[in-house]
Design a protein around this motif. Structure first.
Motif, PDB file in Angstrom:
ATOM      1  N   PHE A 154      -5.531  10.292   0.649  1.00  0.00           N
ATOM      2  CA  PHE A 154      -6.325   9.657   1.707  1.00  0.00           C
ATOM      3  C   PHE A 154      -6.319  10.535   2.957  1.00  0.00           C
ATOM      4  O   PHE A 154      -5.279  11.095   3.307  1.00  0.00           O
ATOM      5  N   ALA A 155      -7.461  10.610   3.627  1.00  0.00           N
ATOM      6  CA  ALA A 155      -7.489  11.228   4.956  1.00  0.00           C
ATOM      7  C   ALA A 155      -7.851  10.130   5.944  1.00  0.00           C
ATOM      8  O   ALA A 155      -8.790   9.366   5.713  1.00  0.00           O
ATOM      9  N   THR A 156      -7.091  10.035   6.993  1.00  0.00           N
ATOM     10  CA  THR A 156      -7.364   8.960   7.951  1.00  0.00           C
ATOM     11  C   THR A 156      -6.875   9.352   9.347  1.00  0.00           C
ATOM     12  O   THR A 156      -6.003  10.222   9.491  1.00  0.00           O
ATOM     13  N   HIS A 157      -7.474   8.720  10.362  1.00  0.00           N
ATOM     14  CA  HIS A 157      -6.917   8.923  11.694  1.00  0.00           C
ATOM     15  C   HIS A 157      -6.216   7.651  12.193  1.00  0.00           C
ATOM     16  O   HIS A 157      -5.765   7.583  13.316  1.00  0.00           O
ATOM     17  N   PHE A 209      -2.948  12.528   7.925  1.00  0.00           N
ATOM     18  CA  PHE A 209      -3.391  12.088   9.244  1.00  0.00           C
ATOM     19  C   PHE A 209      -3.936  13.285  10.003  1.00  0.00           C
ATOM     20  O   PHE A 209      -3.595  14.435   9.714  1.00  0.00           O
ATOM     21  N   GLY A 210      -4.746  12.978  10.974  1.00  0.00           N
ATOM     22  CA  GLY A 210      -5.233  14.073  11.806  1.00  0.00           C
ATOM     23  C   GLY A 210      -6.208  13.546  12.824  1.00  0.00           C
ATOM     24  O   GLY A 210      -6.830  12.496  12.631  1.00  0.00           O
ATOM     25  N   SER A 211      -6.340  14.280  13.895  1.00  0.00           N
ATOM     26  CA  SER A 211      -7.259  13.851  14.940  1.00  0.00           C
ATOM     27  C   SER A 211      -8.660  14.342  14.614  1.00  0.00           C
ATOM     28  O   SER A 211      -8.860  15.039  13.635  1.00  0.00           O
ATOM     29  N   ASN A 212      -9.596  13.956  15.457  1.00  0.00           N
ATOM     30  CA  ASN A 212     -10.957  14.439  15.294  1.00  0.00           C
ATOM     31  C   ASN A 212     -10.958  15.958  15.353  1.00  0.00           C
ATOM     32  O   ASN A 212     -10.263  16.551  16.170  1.00  0.00           O
ATOM     33  N   MET A 213     -11.729  16.563  14.523  1.00  0.00           N
ATOM     34  CA  MET A 213     -11.880  18.019  14.446  1.00  0.00           C
ATOM     35  C   MET A 213     -10.582  18.713  14.022  1.00  0.00           C
ATOM     36  O   MET A 213     -10.465  19.925  14.136  1.00  0.00           O
ATOM     37  N   GLY A 214      -9.629  17.947  13.537  1.00  0.00           N
ATOM     38  CA  GLY A 214      -8.347  18.531  13.178  1.00  0.00           C
ATOM     39  C   GLY A 214      -8.292  19.107  11.779  1.00  0.00           C
ATOM     40  O   GLY A 214      -7.324  19.753  11.419  1.00  0.00           O
ATOM     41  N   GLY A 215      -9.321  18.826  10.961  1.00  0.00           N
ATOM     42  CA  GLY A 215      -9.405  19.460   9.656  1.00  0.00           C
ATOM     43  C   GLY A 215      -8.893  18.614   8.502  1.00  0.00           C
ATOM     44  O   GLY A 215      -8.745  19.119   7.391  1.00  0.00           O
ATOM     45  N   LYS A 216      -8.677  17.294   8.729  1.00  0.00           N
ATOM     46  CA  LYS A 216      -8.119  16.496   7.621  1.00  0.00           C
ATOM     47  C   LYS A 216      -9.152  16.321   6.505  1.00  0.00           C
ATOM     48  O   LYS A 216      -8.795  16.351   5.323  1.00  0.00           O
ATOM     49  N   THR A 217     -10.421  16.144   6.886  1.00  0.00           N
ATOM     50  CA  THR A 217     -11.448  16.003   5.850  1.00  0.00           C
ATOM     51  C   THR A 217     -11.605  17.309   5.084  1.00  0.00           C
ATOM     52  O   THR A 217     -11.768  17.311   3.858  1.00  0.00           O
ATOM     53  N   GLU A 244     -11.354   8.941   5.199  1.00  0.00           N
ATOM     54  CA  GLU A 244     -11.408   7.968   6.288  1.00  0.00           C
ATOM     55  C   GLU A 244     -11.820   6.581   5.815  1.00  0.00           C
ATOM     56  O   GLU A 244     -12.826   6.040   6.242  1.00  0.00           O
ATOM     57  N   PRO A 245     -11.048   5.998   4.901  1.00  0.00           N
ATOM     58  CA  PRO A 245     -11.431   4.666   4.427  1.00  0.00           C
ATOM     59  C   PRO A 245     -11.422   3.658   5.565  1.00  0.00           C
ATOM     60  O   PRO A 245     -10.608   3.752   6.478  1.00  0.00           O
ATOM     61  N   ALA A 246     -12.369   2.754   5.487  1.00  0.00           N
ATOM     62  CA  ALA A 246     -12.505   1.654   6.472  1.00  0.00           C
ATOM     63  C   ALA A 246     -12.687   2.169   7.897  1.00  0.00           C
ATOM     64  O   ALA A 246     -12.320   1.496   8.851  1.00  0.00           O
ATOM     65  N   ARG A 247     -13.292   3.304   8.023  1.00  0.00           N
ATOM     66  CA  ARG A 247     -13.440   3.887   9.371  1.00  0.00           C
ATOM     67  C   ARG A 247     -14.340   3.042  10.266  1.00  0.00           C
ATOM     68  O   ARG A 247     -14.258   3.123  11.475  1.00  0.00           O
ATOM     69  N   THR A 248     -15.235   2.242   9.634  1.00  0.00           N
ATOM     70  CA  THR A 248     -16.186   1.499  10.448  1.00  0.00           C
ATOM     71  C   THR A 248     -15.678   0.107  10.820  1.00  0.00           C
ATOM     72  O   THR A 248     -16.361  -0.637  11.503  1.00  0.00           O
ATOM     73  N   THR A 249     -14.473  -0.244  10.349  1.00  0.00           N
ATOM     74  CA  THR A 249     -13.933  -1.554  10.732  1.00  0.00           C
ATOM     75  C   THR A 249     -13.015  -1.382  11.944  1.00  0.00           C
ATOM     76  O   THR A 249     -12.755  -0.265  12.394  1.00  0.00           O
ATOM     77  N   GLY A 250     -12.488  -2.475  12.411  1.00  0.00           N
ATOM     78  CA  GLY A 250     -11.528  -2.402  13.511  1.00  0.00           C
ATOM     79  C   GLY A 250     -10.244  -1.723  13.023  1.00  0.00           C
ATOM     80  O   GLY A 250      -9.932  -1.759  11.825  1.00  0.00           O
ATOM     81  N   SER A 251      -9.505  -1.117  13.945  1.00  0.00           N
ATOM     82  CA  SER A 251      -8.360  -0.320  13.515  1.00  0.00           C
ATOM     83  C   SER A 251      -7.286  -1.177  12.833  1.00  0.00           C
ATOM     84  O   SER A 251      -6.659  -0.743  11.863  1.00  0.00           O
ATOM     85  N   HIS A 252      -7.113  -2.401  13.306  1.00  0.00           N
ATOM     86  CA  HIS A 252      -6.086  -3.248  12.723  1.00  0.00           C
ATOM     87  C   HIS A 252      -6.421  -3.579  11.266  1.00  0.00           C
ATOM     88  O   HIS A 252      -5.580  -3.474  10.364  1.00  0.00           O
ATOM     89  N   GLU A 253      -7.722  -3.931  11.061  1.00  0.00           N
ATOM     90  CA  GLU A 253      -8.150  -4.264   9.693  1.00  0.00           C
ATOM     91  C   GLU A 253      -8.090  -3.024   8.807  1.00  0.00           C
ATOM     92  O   GLU A 253      -7.694  -3.081   7.639  1.00  0.00           O
ATOM     93  N   ALA A 254      -8.497  -1.904   9.378  1.00  0.00           N
ATOM     94  CA  ALA A 254      -8.512  -0.668   8.607  1.00  0.00           C
ATOM     95  C   ALA A 254      -7.102  -0.315   8.148  1.00  0.00           C
ATOM     96  O   ALA A 254      -6.890   0.075   6.990  1.00  0.00           O
ATOM     97  N   GLU A 255      -6.172  -0.441   9.058  1.00  0.00           N
ATOM     98  CA  GLU A 255      -4.779  -0.091   8.716  1.00  0.00           C
ATOM     99  C   GLU A 255      -4.226  -1.032   7.644  1.00  0.00           C
ATOM    100  O   GLU A 255      -3.510  -0.588   6.725  1.00  0.00           O
ATOM    101  N   ALA A 256      -4.635  -2.290   7.723  1.00  0.00           N
ATOM    102  CA  ALA A 256      -4.187  -3.256   6.712  1.00  0.00           C
ATOM    103  C   ALA A 256      -4.752  -2.897   5.342  1.00  0.00           C
ATOM    104  O   ALA A 256      -4.048  -2.872   4.318  1.00  0.00           O
TER     105      ALA A 256
END
Lengths: 323, 570
Positions: free
Chosen positions: B462-465, B331-339, B411-423
């Motif tokens: 996986f890297a995700t926010h 996990f990590g925030s934007n610009m946090g270096g997870k990618t 960042e899989p499913a980054r372009t979907t809604g957060s609920h769907e992405a988390e699922a």
């Protein structure tokens, strides 16, 4: 004295003959220039010259058909670039010095040295980058004192961008093409006189500031010129081979904008191969007060006529000078 | 593997890897990722041997230089086993053998033994060395054949006679007409004053050039014609003699084919080892260990990012990471270096399987049959597919070949809604846990591909926010430490230009992985960064209150900017 008159100034440099397409007199000039370069090198105790070609246009078809084999005379010690298939032709009994990178339509190329007098078919590589590699190998590697290159303008970018480049411009002129030929020479004079933009690279001193100048990404054509922003009063092209405006269009462009180039060869002079025209007919037309000048000299001072011209008094130079 | 290679920016690093021989360059161009552990270990052993040679030769820099010089000068060889080689091909063989000898002289006995750099093709080399003015040029010398020497002696005599005849003709033209041919075959001269008698006396022929000029050339002479005829005959004799020499040398080259092949293989192997060793030495790389099961990285330097940071004047922090589970999330925030962390792991794995040392204090892993990347690549577009479509398509491909594969999901499913992405993400983690198999975790085996797990041996990182992913038993959850807000507050100038603020964020960001557990600090790095980048402080504050869920100020982002806190509802 212009560089064409002084073969002793050629060693260490790349002298290339440019011209508008084939039959412009480039090869005729090259053969004569090679003879003069050989003599100058021998007098200075240097190695003989190297002879190269970029592109082969119509000549290639002749090579391929076997109907005619255009070639240049070579002397012992001359270095030249040719195709493998022509190595053992021409009687020069070559020693192979290096295999050239890449290939040409005529097969593998190599750098050879003549061990005796004969003739050599000059074959150029297909990629412009390879000619630069070959020149580096030959001149920087100390294989020859001078490199003489036969090439059409659209293939010489890599040659022209060398720091040591010296360009002669050959033009065949008769009554039928006189006006067009004179315009072509005026155009070359304008291009050779373009100031260098800053950061010219390789140590060349900038001749003009480039603040707020518009840097062209590619070629300067009529279409590109028409779409340049009005406020771009200063425009920078890579080198003169990227400028595709004819003389009139170039004049018009330069009336409203300042044009710079990043690199520029030194100009050696014009070779005018005339037929049916007295030299005066050309010199007179280029001597008017409104004619372009180059390096403070009138264009007429830069012209040398027919490399094969001989007066009754004799001629030992590249040709008999007009200036 | 290509997508993973691109994602890990291996090409940026690959430019530093510099084999010099044609065969070394061919290998480099293939960008090989090996899947046989024995072959990879052999490549490491070779690099180790090359490093040891460099160490032994440290006091002799010229020796080191010479090895590179000869590799660089080696030409490609013609196809082996031919009965008729051309002049240029024999030149290539001679030049190769000259540089092969030079290479042997520059290396030492242990290198020669390991890389099979043994003396070869002595008879062929001796024959080829007879032709040419130096060790690398080639010429069909007179000494090859008595007939050749004889023909050339005759040609020299004829050429001298022709030269004399030409000089005589030039002298006559000069004497009779004052015309200087000056070595030219013909001249163009004014017509005026050139009479037929004068031409006769000067032994010149004339043809019209234009109205006022003539083209003049020496008239044919019987003596010259005879010499030229003789020269043609001698050319023919020379050619026949040259052909005899070529056939003889070709036979020698054909017989030496297997030895030449062995020499090329030895050169290529040494070249790759030397290039790998130089890279390792230059960047302080270490030998990866392939006897692990997970990914254990200590002080890993993702060189492309390190270079980029250096160019921007930013600091770079090496990565420590340990992944043992079949599914791990970062996990990590934007610009946090997870990618970047994900890329670093992918980069290390691919380098290790390319047979090279890695820029890290240590890296322990195993060999995977495939390394996948699932996510978007810069600039790619495919008709009809959105970014999400791409991901699904890539995932399907990766999933279909998941056996013994390592997959990196950015960042899989980054372009979907957060609920769907988390699922979706939860399902992916679940699937990998099942495929990798809990029994595989920690079952290191001997590190060879295919034996790492009881299941498919698949592993995914996986890297995700999206933090709402299901916490599944067996999976690992990591997070980038993120922003050191205290340092950010202390170091940021509210009025600084944007590049300076970016540098400030970089200075305050802690690019290290730590377990994602209850000790995670409260607050949002993203909101703090937005504030630091200049987002209206009232908007930031409101966002903070939404983020905290109770409209209470968790962290004053505007304070981080050094500005006044303004309540929008004030």
């Amino acid at each position: 004295m212009i560089p064409l008159d002084d073969p002793r100034s050629w060693p260490g440099r790349t002298l290339f003959a440019a011209g508008p397409g084939k039959d412009a007199g480039k090869t005729t000039f090259l053969v004569r220039a090679a003879a003069l370069a050989r003599r100058a090198a021998a007098e200075a105790g240097l190695k003989p010259p190297a002879l190269l070609s970029v592109g082969y246009d119509g000549e290639a078809r002749d090579f391929l058909s076997g109907a005619r084999k255009p070639s240049v005379p070579v002397e012992p010690g001359d270095v030249y670039v040719t195709a493998e298939r022509f190595l053992r032709q021409g009687g020069a009994s070559p020693e192979i010095l290096e295999a050239a990178p890449g290939r040409s339509a005529l097969g593998r190329l190599c750098v050879a040295r003549a061990t005796r007098a004969g003739r050599a078919a000059l074959v150029g590589p297909e990629g412009n980058g390879i000619i630069a590699e070959l020149l580096s190998l030959i001149l920087d590697g100390g294989l020859a004192s001078t490199a003489l290159v036969d090439g059409s303008v659209n293939r010489i970018t890599q040659v022209a961008s060398r720091r040591d480049a010296l360009m002669a411009y050959a033009q065949r002129i008769d009554r039928g093409n006189l006006d067009a030929s004179l315009d072509a020479m005026r155009r070359i004079a304008l291009l050779m006189g373009l100031p260098l933009a800053g950061a010219a690279g390789e140590g060349a001193a900038p001749e003009a500031p480039e603040a707020a100048a518009f840097e062209l990404d590619g070629a300067l054509t009529v279409a590109v010129a028409a779409t340049l922003p009005k406020e771009a009063r200063a425009v920078i092209a890579g080198d003169f081979t990227k400028i595709f405006l004819d003389y009139r269009a170039l004049l018009a462009f330069m009336r409203t904008r300042r044009l710079y180039v990043r690199t520029r060869p030194e100009f050696a002079g014009f070779i005018a191969v005339t037929r049916g025209l007295p030299d005066e007919a050309i010199l007179g037309r280029l001597s008017g007060a409104d004619e372009p000048t180059l390096d403070g000299r009138p264009l007429a001072a830069w012209i040398r006529f027919n490399p094969y011209a001989a007066s009754r008094a004799g001629a030992a130079g590249c040709s008999e000078g007009a200036a | 593997m290509r997508d993973a290679w691109t994602f890990a920016q291996l090409d940026d690093y690959w430019a530093r890897y510099e084999p010099l021989s044609p065969w070394g360059k061919d290998h480099k161009d293939k960008r090989p990722v090996m899947t046989e552990r024995a072959a990879i270990e052999e490549s490491y052993d070779d690099i180790e041997a090359a490093l040891a040679w460099m160490e032994r030769s440290a006091a002799e820099p010229l020796r080191l230089e010479r090895a590179g010089y000869h590799l660089r000068r080696m030409p490609r060889l013609p196809e082996p086993g031919r009965a008729d080689y051309e002049l240029l091909e024999l030149f290539q063989i001679k030049k190769f053998l000259a540089n092969y000898r030079g290479l042997l002289a520059a290396t030492d006995e242990p290198v020669a033994r390991r890389f099979d750099l043994a003396p070869r093709c002595a008879a062929l080399a001796a024959e080829l060395d007879r032709g040419g003015s130096d060790a690398e040029t080639f010429y069909l010398a007179d000494s090859y054949d008595a007939g050749l020497a004889e023909a050339r002696a005759g040609l020299a005599a004829v050429d001298a006679a022709l030269k004399a005849a030409k000089a005589e003709a030039e002298a006559l033209a000069k004497a009779e007409l004052g015309l200087a041919f000056d070595g030219r075959d013909f001249v163009v001269a004014p017509r005026e004053g050139v009479s037929a008698e004068a031409l006769e006396r000067a032994k010149l022929t004339a043809e019209p050039y234009d109205d006022g000029r003539l083209l003049l050339r020496p008239a044919p002479r019987a003596a010259i014609a005879a010499l030229e005829e003789r020269r043609e005959a001698l050319y023919e004799a020379e050619r026949e003699a040259e052909n005899r020499v070529l056939r003889r040398l070709s036979a020698l080259a054909e017989a030496a084919g297997p030895e030449l092949g062995a020499a090329v293989r030895a050169v290529a192997r040494w070249d790759l080892a030397r290039a790998g060793a130089l890279l390792a030495k230059g960047l302080g790389c270490t030998r990866p260990r392939l006897d692990g099961d997970g990914l254990e990285l200590e002080q890993g330097r993702f060189v492309p990012c390190m270079d980029e940071c250096a160019a921007l004047g930013l600091s770079y922090e090496p990565l420590d990471a340990t992944v043992r589970s079949a599914a791990a999330l970062i996990f990590g925030s934007n610009m946090g270096g997870k990618t970047v962390a994900l890329k670093t792991l992918c980069f290390m794995q691919l380098l290790a399987q390319a047979g090279l040392y890695v820029p890290a204090a240590s890296f322990r892993t195993r060999v995977y049959r495939e390394v996948h990347y699932v996510g978007e690549l810069v600039g790619e577009r495919l008709a009809g597919l959105s970014g999400f479509g791409f991901e699904v398509w890539r995932f399907q491909a990766a999933w279909a070949s998941r056996r013994d594969a390592l997959a990196f999901f950015d960042e899989p499913a980054r372009t979907t809604g957060s609920h769907e992405a988390e699922a979706l993400l939860s399902a992916l983690v679940d699937a990998y846990l099942a495929a990798g198999g809990a029994a595989g975790d920690g079952a290191a085996g001997d590190g060879a591909a295919g034996d790492g797990a009881a299941g498919d041996g698949a592993r995914a990182v996986f890297a995700t926010h999206f933090r709402g992913v299901a916490r599944l038993p067996g999976a690992e959850y990591w997070r980038m430490h993120g922003l050191d807000r205290r340092a950010a507050c202390a170091g940021l100038d509210a009025d600084a230009p944007l590049p300076e603020r970016l540098a400030g964020i970089n200075r305050a960001m802690r690019y290290r992985l730590e377990p994602d557990d209850e000790s995670s600090p409260p607050g949002s790095d993203a909101l703090a960064i937005a504030a630091m980048l200049g987002l209206d402080c009232a908007v930031v504050e409101r966002a903070e209150r939404y983020f905290s869920g109770d409209f209470g100020t968790v962290y004053s982002a505007s304070a981080a900017r050094g500005g006044e806190t303004t309540r929008m509802d004030e």
